[in-house]
Design a protein around this motif. Structure first.
Motif, mmCIF file in Angstrom:
data_model
loop_
_atom_site.group_PDB
_atom_site.id
_atom_site.type_symbol
_atom_site.label_atom_id
_atom_site.label_comp_id
_atom_site.label_asym_id
_atom_site.label_seq_id
_atom_site.Cartn_x
_atom_site.Cartn_y
_atom_site.Cartn_z
ATOM 1 N N GLU A 1 0.819 -1.204 0.000
ATOM 2 C CA GLU A 1 0.000 0.000 0.000
ATOM 3 C C GLU A 1 0.860 1.265 0.000
ATOM 4 N N ARG A 2 1.983 1.205 0.689
ATOM 5 C CA ARG A 2 2.878 2.364 0.713
ATOM 6 C C ARG A 2 3.524 2.575 -0.664
ATOM 7 N N ILE A 3 3.893 1.485 -1.327
ATOM 8 C CA ILE A 3 4.478 1.577 -2.670
ATOM 9 C C ILE A 3 3.491 2.210 -3.639
ATOM 10 N N VAL A 4 2.230 1.782 -3.592
ATOM 11 C CA VAL A 4 1.204 2.346 -4.477
ATOM 12 C C VAL A 4 1.066 3.847 -4.252
ATOM 13 N N ARG A 5 1.087 4.262 -2.989
ATOM 14 C CA ARG A 5 0.987 5.699 -2.693
ATOM 15 C C ARG A 5 2.191 6.446 -3.244
ATOM 16 N N ASP A 6 3.391 5.884 -3.071
ATOM 17 C CA ASP A 6 4.599 6.580 -3.502
ATOM 18 C C ASP A 6 4.757 6.605 -5.015
ATOM 19 N N LEU A 7 4.222 5.606 -5.714
ATOM 20 C CA LEU A 7 4.279 5.633 -7.178
ATOM 21 C C LEU A 7 3.278 6.635 -7.746
ATOM 22 N N GLY A 8 2.200 6.887 -7.012
ATOM 23 C CA GLY A 8 1.226 7.881 -7.447
ATOM 24 C C GLY A 8 0.620 7.538 -8.800
ATOM 25 N N GLU A 9 0.246 8.582 -9.541
ATOM 26 C CA GLU A 9 -0.300 8.380 -10.887
ATOM 27 C C GLU A 9 0.807 7.851 -11.794
ATOM 28 N N ASN A 10 0.555 6.694 -12.418
ATOM 29 C CA ASN A 10 1.583 6.109 -13.282
ATOM 30 C C ASN A 10 0.902 5.254 -14.351
ATOM 31 N N PRO A 11 1.615 4.983 -15.437
ATOM 32 C CA PRO A 11 1.021 4.208 -16.535
ATOM 33 C C PRO A 11 1.160 2.694 -16.367
ATOM 34 N N TYR A 12 1.687 2.236 -15.227
ATOM 35 C CA TYR A 12 2.002 0.825 -15.068
ATOM 36 C C TYR A 12 0.782 0.020 -14.627
ATOM 37 N N ILE A 13 0.833 -1.250 -14.915
ATOM 38 C CA ILE A 13 -0.189 -2.191 -14.466
ATOM 39 C C ILE A 13 0.340 -2.859 -13.207
ATOM 40 N N ILE A 14 -0.331 -2.639 -12.094
ATOM 41 C CA ILE A 14 0.147 -3.127 -10.803
ATOM 42 C C ILE A 14 -0.772 -4.247 -10.320
ATOM 43 N N GLU A 15 -0.195 -5.434 -10.102
ATOM 44 C CA GLU A 15 -0.956 -6.596 -9.646
ATOM 45 C C GLU A 15 -0.340 -7.104 -8.343
ATOM 46 N N TYR A 16 -1.165 -7.206 -7.319
ATOM 47 C CA TYR A 16 -0.673 -7.689 -6.026
ATOM 48 C C TYR A 16 -1.531 -8.842 -5.553
ATOM 49 N N ASN A 17 -0.892 -9.966 -5.240
ATOM 50 C CA ASN A 17 -1.576 -11.112 -4.667
ATOM 51 C C ASN A 17 -1.299 -11.090 -3.170
ATOM 52 N N LYS A 18 -2.326 -10.733 -2.408
ATOM 53 C CA LYS A 18 -2.143 -10.549 -0.966
ATOM 54 C C LYS A 18 -1.757 -11.841 -0.277
ATOM 55 N N ARG A 19 -2.368 -12.948 -0.692
ATOM 56 C CA ARG A 19 -2.066 -14.227 -0.045
ATOM 57 C C ARG A 19 -0.649 -14.692 -0.377
ATOM 58 N N ALA A 20 -0.262 -14.550 -1.638
ATOM 59 C CA ALA A 20 1.082 -14.961 -2.064
ATOM 60 C C ALA A 20 2.144 -13.939 -1.686
ATOM 61 N N GLN A 21 1.725 -12.724 -1.368
ATOM 62 C CA GLN A 21 2.628 -11.609 -1.055
ATOM 63 C C GLN A 21 3.609 -11.353 -2.205
ATOM 64 N N ILE A 22 3.065 -11.323 -3.419
ATOM 65 C CA ILE A 22 3.864 -11.020 -4.603
ATOM 66 C C ILE A 22 3.267 -9.815 -5.315
ATOM 67 N N LEU A 23 4.131 -8.877 -5.659
ATOM 68 C CA LEU A 23 3.756 -7.716 -6.456
ATOM 69 C C LEU A 23 4.395 -7.849 -7.832
ATOM 70 N N ILE A 24 3.588 -7.651 -8.880
ATOM 71 C CA ILE A 24 4.115 -7.611 -10.241
ATOM 72 C C ILE A 24 3.735 -6.271 -10.850
ATOM 73 N N ILE A 25 4.725 -5.576 -11.385
ATOM 74 C CA ILE A 25 4.505 -4.294 -12.068
ATOM 75 C C ILE A 25 4.796 -4.511 -13.544
ATOM 76 N N ARG A 26 3.807 -4.250 -14.371
ATOM 77 C CA ARG A 26 3.940 -4.466 -15.813
ATOM 78 C C ARG A 26 3.810 -3.132 -16.561
ATOM 79 N N LYS A 27 4.476 -3.065 -17.705
ATOM 80 C CA LYS A 27 4.275 -1.933 -18.594
ATOM 81 C C LYS A 27 3.210 -2.236 -19.643
ATOM 82 N N LYS A 28 2.955 -3.529 -19.861
ATOM 83 C CA LYS A 28 1.937 -3.909 -20.839
ATOM 84 C C LYS A 28 1.457 -5.318 -20.525
ATOM 85 N N ILE A 29 0.296 -5.655 -21.008
ATOM 86 C CA ILE A 29 -0.251 -6.997 -20.894
ATOM 87 C C ILE A 29 -0.023 -7.722 -22.217
ATOM 88 N N THR A 30 0.606 -8.890 -22.144
ATOM 89 C CA THR A 30 0.849 -9.687 -23.341
ATOM 90 C C THR A 30 0.089 -10.993 -23.219
#
Length: 253
Positions: free
Chosen positions: A86-115
């Motif tokens: 949640e702190r990372i999302v706040r600090d990144l602010g408005e951005n063009p990235y695709i942010i996916e977080y799996n709370k149970r797995a505790q993994i964050l993936i930041i993408r520039k595009k979906i393939t």
């Protein structure tokens, strides 16, 4: 890399100059706190990931901001608490990235595009108990990030072993190329699965347990001691490593 080697072969570069250029092409250095291997996926088939525990938060956000600015590949951050996410999302602010977080797995993936990709293979992921699901989910996210389909079945351990057989039969019928089996306590499930299937089994000991089983060491020792052939064992709670190893099996097929 090819251009640098051609310049070396033609005499336009000497060996030392070529070495420096090759290093600069493959390593991103961030404020002397991290040296990121941006060519790892070309060599190994899977990109480098950031292990977040014990990293200072300020260092972590520097890595994230610099990486997304300088690389086109997805950024994977493992073992990331919800509070830090949640702190990372706040600090990144408005951005063009695709942010996916799996709370149970505790993994964050930041993408520039979906393939969109056609899954290259199927991997079976099972757990002995509900308490092991967070580690299995970590493996699932990595398997799917690597372009495979994950078929999951959770809470089918040896305490009620009749639950296991129809799930194994279903996954075998789906032609899974490997099984990832997560278990804590006495860690018996990977041995049982390996005795039933003819594809590699990756045992993941989890830190679920109490008394002598607390912390996952009993489960780890049991998996290492298994008499069933065809088992590889990763470290305690290492769902990430299990996922990458399953992808390695698929990619070498």
């Amino acid at each position: 890399m090819k251009e640098i080697l051609e310049r070396l072969a033609s005499g336009k570069l000497n060996v030392d100059e070529a070495e420096k250029l090759l290093k600069s092409e493959s390593i991103l250095e961030f404020d002397d706190i991290a040296k990121f291997d941006i060519k790892r996926s070309e060599r190994t088939g899977f990109p480098e990931a950031v292990f977040s525990p014990s990293k200072d938060y300020d260092d972590l956000i520097i890595i994230i901001k610099n990486y997304v600015k300088n690389s086109e590949e997805d950024l994977i951050i493992t073992k990331l608490s919800n509070e830090r996410y949640e702190r990372i999302v706040r600090d990144l602010g408005e951005n063009p990235y695709i942010i996916e977080y799996n709370k149970r797995a505790q993994i964050l993936i930041i993408r520039k595009k979906i393939t969109e990709k056609q899954p290259k293979a199927k991997i079976g992921i099972i757990t002995a108990g509900t308490s092991d699901i967070n580690i299995a989910e970590e493996a699932r996210v990595i398997v799917e990030e690597g372009g495979c389909e994950a078929i999951t079945s959770y809470d089918i351990g040896v305490a009620g072993i009749h639950r296991l057989f129809p799930q194994i039969a279903h996954m075998v019928a789906q032609d899974v190329k490997a099984f990832i089996v997560c278990a804590g306590m006495e860690g018996a499930l990977p041995s049982v699965v390996a005795g039933l299937v003819d594809v590699p089994v990756i045992g993941v000991p989890t830190s679920v347990g109490y008394g002598v089983g607390e912390g996952g060491r009993v489960a780890l020792d049991a998996m290492l001691q298994s008499c069933a052939p065809g088992i590889a064992v990763v470290n305690i709670d290492n769902g990430f490593g299990a996922g990458v190893f399953a992808l390695t099996i698929v990619n070498s097929d």
